[in-house]
Enzyme design. Sequence first.
Site, PDB file in Angstrom:
ATOM      1  N   ALA A 299      43.587  26.188  -9.379  1.00  9.50           N
ATOM      2  CA  ALA A 299      42.872  27.014  -8.390  1.00  9.50           C
ATOM      3  C   ALA A 299      41.366  27.101  -8.621  1.00  9.50           C
ATOM      4  O   ALA A 299      40.609  27.423  -7.706  1.00  9.50           O
ATOM      5  CB  ALA A 299      43.477  28.411  -8.386  1.00  9.50           C
TER       6      ALA A 299
ATOM      7  N   ASN B  34      46.290  10.997  -0.230  1.00 14.72           N
ATOM      8  CA  ASN B  34      45.031  11.373   0.420  1.00 14.72           C
ATOM      9  C   ASN B  34      45.327  12.250   1.630  1.00 14.72           C
ATOM     10  O   ASN B  34      46.078  11.858   2.510  1.00 14.72           O
ATOM     11  CB  ASN B  34      44.249  10.128   0.840  1.00 14.72           C
ATOM     12  CG  ASN B  34      42.790  10.450   1.055  1.00 14.72           C
ATOM     13  OD1 ASN B  34      42.463  11.425   1.733  1.00 14.72           O
ATOM     14  ND2 ASN B  34      41.905   9.668   0.471  1.00 14.72           N
TER      15      ASN B  34
ATOM     16  N   HIS C 143      33.804   6.957  -6.066  1.00 14.90           N
ATOM     17  CA  HIS C 143      34.006   8.403  -6.193  1.00 14.90           C
ATOM     18  C   HIS C 143      32.892   9.054  -7.004  1.00 14.90           C
ATOM     19  O   HIS C 143      32.155   8.386  -7.729  1.00 14.90           O
ATOM     20  CB  HIS C 143      35.353   8.705  -6.855  1.00 14.90           C
ATOM     21  CG  HIS C 143      36.516   8.555  -5.910  1.00 14.90           C
ATOM     22  ND1 HIS C 143      37.073   7.340  -5.613  1.00 14.90           N
ATOM     23  CD2 HIS C 143      37.191   9.472  -5.172  1.00 14.90           C
ATOM     24  CE1 HIS C 143      38.056   7.501  -4.741  1.00 14.90           C
ATOM     25  NE2 HIS C 143      38.151   8.783  -4.457  1.00 14.90           N
ATOM     26  N   HIS C 144      32.839  10.389  -6.920  1.00 17.31           N
ATOM     27  CA  HIS C 144      31.915  11.211  -7.715  1.00 17.31           C
ATOM     28  C   HIS C 144      32.154  10.971  -9.207  1.00 17.31           C
ATOM     29  O   HIS C 144      33.266  10.587  -9.625  1.00 17.31           O
ATOM     30  CB  HIS C 144      32.119  12.689  -7.373  1.00 17.31           C
ATOM     31  CG  HIS C 144      33.520  13.174  -7.644  1.00 17.31           C
ATOM     32  ND1 HIS C 144      33.899  13.715  -8.851  1.00 17.31           N
ATOM     33  CD2 HIS C 144      34.642  13.178  -6.879  1.00 17.31           C
ATOM     34  CE1 HIS C 144      35.174  14.034  -8.818  1.00 17.31           C
ATOM     35  NE2 HIS C 144      35.652  13.714  -7.623  1.00 17.31           N
TER      36      HIS C 144
ATOM     37  N   LYS D 148      35.299  12.373 -11.545  1.00 17.13           N
ATOM     38  CA  LYS D 148      36.703  11.962 -11.403  1.00 17.13           C
ATOM     39  C   LYS D 148      37.204  11.365 -12.716  1.00 17.13           C
ATOM     40  O   LYS D 148      36.559  10.482 -13.281  1.00 17.13           O
ATOM     41  CB  LYS D 148      36.842  10.952 -10.253  1.00 17.13           C
ATOM     42  CG  LYS D 148      38.272  10.571  -9.947  1.00 17.13           C
ATOM     43  CD  LYS D 148      38.378   9.822  -8.628  1.00 17.13           C
ATOM     44  CE  LYS D 148      39.789   9.321  -8.373  1.00 17.13           C
ATOM     45  NZ  LYS D 148      40.794  10.401  -8.346  1.00 17.13           N
TER      46      LYS D 148
ATOM     47  N   GLY E 255      44.192   7.439  -6.552  1.00 21.02           N
ATOM     48  CA  GLY E 255      45.544   7.396  -5.994  1.00 21.02           C
ATOM     49  C   GLY E 255      45.552   6.711  -4.635  1.00 21.02           C
ATOM     50  O   GLY E 255      46.480   5.974  -4.291  1.00 21.02           O
ATOM     51  N   THR E 256      44.509   6.934  -3.852  1.00 23.12           N
ATOM     52  CA  THR E 256      44.422   6.311  -2.525  1.00 23.12           C
ATOM     53  C   THR E 256      44.335   4.798  -2.649  1.00 23.12           C
ATOM     54  O   THR E 256      45.001   4.058  -1.921  1.00 23.12           O
ATOM     55  CB  THR E 256      43.175   6.841  -1.789  1.00 23.12           C
ATOM     56  OG1 THR E 256      43.281   8.249  -1.730  1.00 23.12           O
ATOM     57  CG2 THR E 256      43.064   6.270  -0.386  1.00 23.12           C
TER      58      THR E 256
END
Length: 247
Positions: free
Chosen positions: A9, A103, A131-132, A135, A141-142
């Site tokens: 969270a 995704n 990606h940033h 990560k 995963g995509t």
Amino acid sequence: MIKVGVLGAKGRMGTEVCRAVTGSGDMDLTAAVDIGDPRDQLALAAVVVDFTSPGAVMDNLRWCAAHGRNMVIGTSGFDEERLAAVRLSLGEAPEITVLVVPNFSIGAVLMMRFAAQAASFFESAEIVELHHAGKVDAPSGTAARTASLIAAARSAAGLGPAPDATTTALAGARGADVVGVRVHAVRLAGLVAHQEVLLGGHGEVLTIRHDSLDRSSFMPGVLAAIRGIPALPPGLTVGLDTMLGLA
Ligand SMILES: NC(=O)c1ccc[n+]([C@@H]2O[C@H](COP(=O)([O-])OP(=O)(O)OC[C@H]3O[C@@H](n4cnc5c(N)ncnc54)[C@H](O)[C@@H]3O)[C@@H](O)[C@H]2O)c1
């Protein structure tokens, strides 16, 4: 009201999910759990959403299965081996529904579908995912899911390995081999989540590109998954395709 628990969270995605659930109008944020917090409060949730890390998610899955909680999983790292392990653990909890979504962005789901459709028409296929810099896992995963879809389409079309005359290369220069499809991962400050699928044929190249410019792009898909999970059959479902009417 749908009672929702969120694992991870306090993370980048988890924070966004808590905000989206709270603002949805038809959901209650029953539990917001991060590392070190007790998971007991998740037992009150009808659906638990997991955006943690590939190293943490399987333990969370076992906990949810033991406590009879349905799960929407956005955490990456679900290759074929891991999906088989999920099916195995769900054998002991046959009433649970788990939806693993590589995704949640609608554009990315369509990008994967278009890539699978086009793959059988081209002799070469490679993926570049960007990606940033925060990560922790590569490839994404995509990208792994896109590679699987492309590999399945190539195999169904009777295509062999893509042409590649490389005989010497530095480690990593040709990317990772994901079920026979080369995947190149870029990590760069300033990026969010981006992917290009490159398909090469005779004198032509088709590029399919998707850009998530903000994490809010994932939220319509996350909320649709939470609302849609009761309608899915118990067991494991992968991807949003069924919910979007694409399957
Ligand atoms: N499916 C998608 O559309 C999608 C989109 C973006 C990111 N992701 C994936 O979601 C995951 C999270 O991404 P992020 O950018 O939010 O990462 P992040 O590092 O910002 O957040 C992860 C959070 O999980 C918490 N955490 C770790 N272990 C935990 C545990 N055992 N219990 C509870 N909380 C725990 C961490 O403390 C952290 O707050 C990654 O695997 C990422 O690849 C998926």
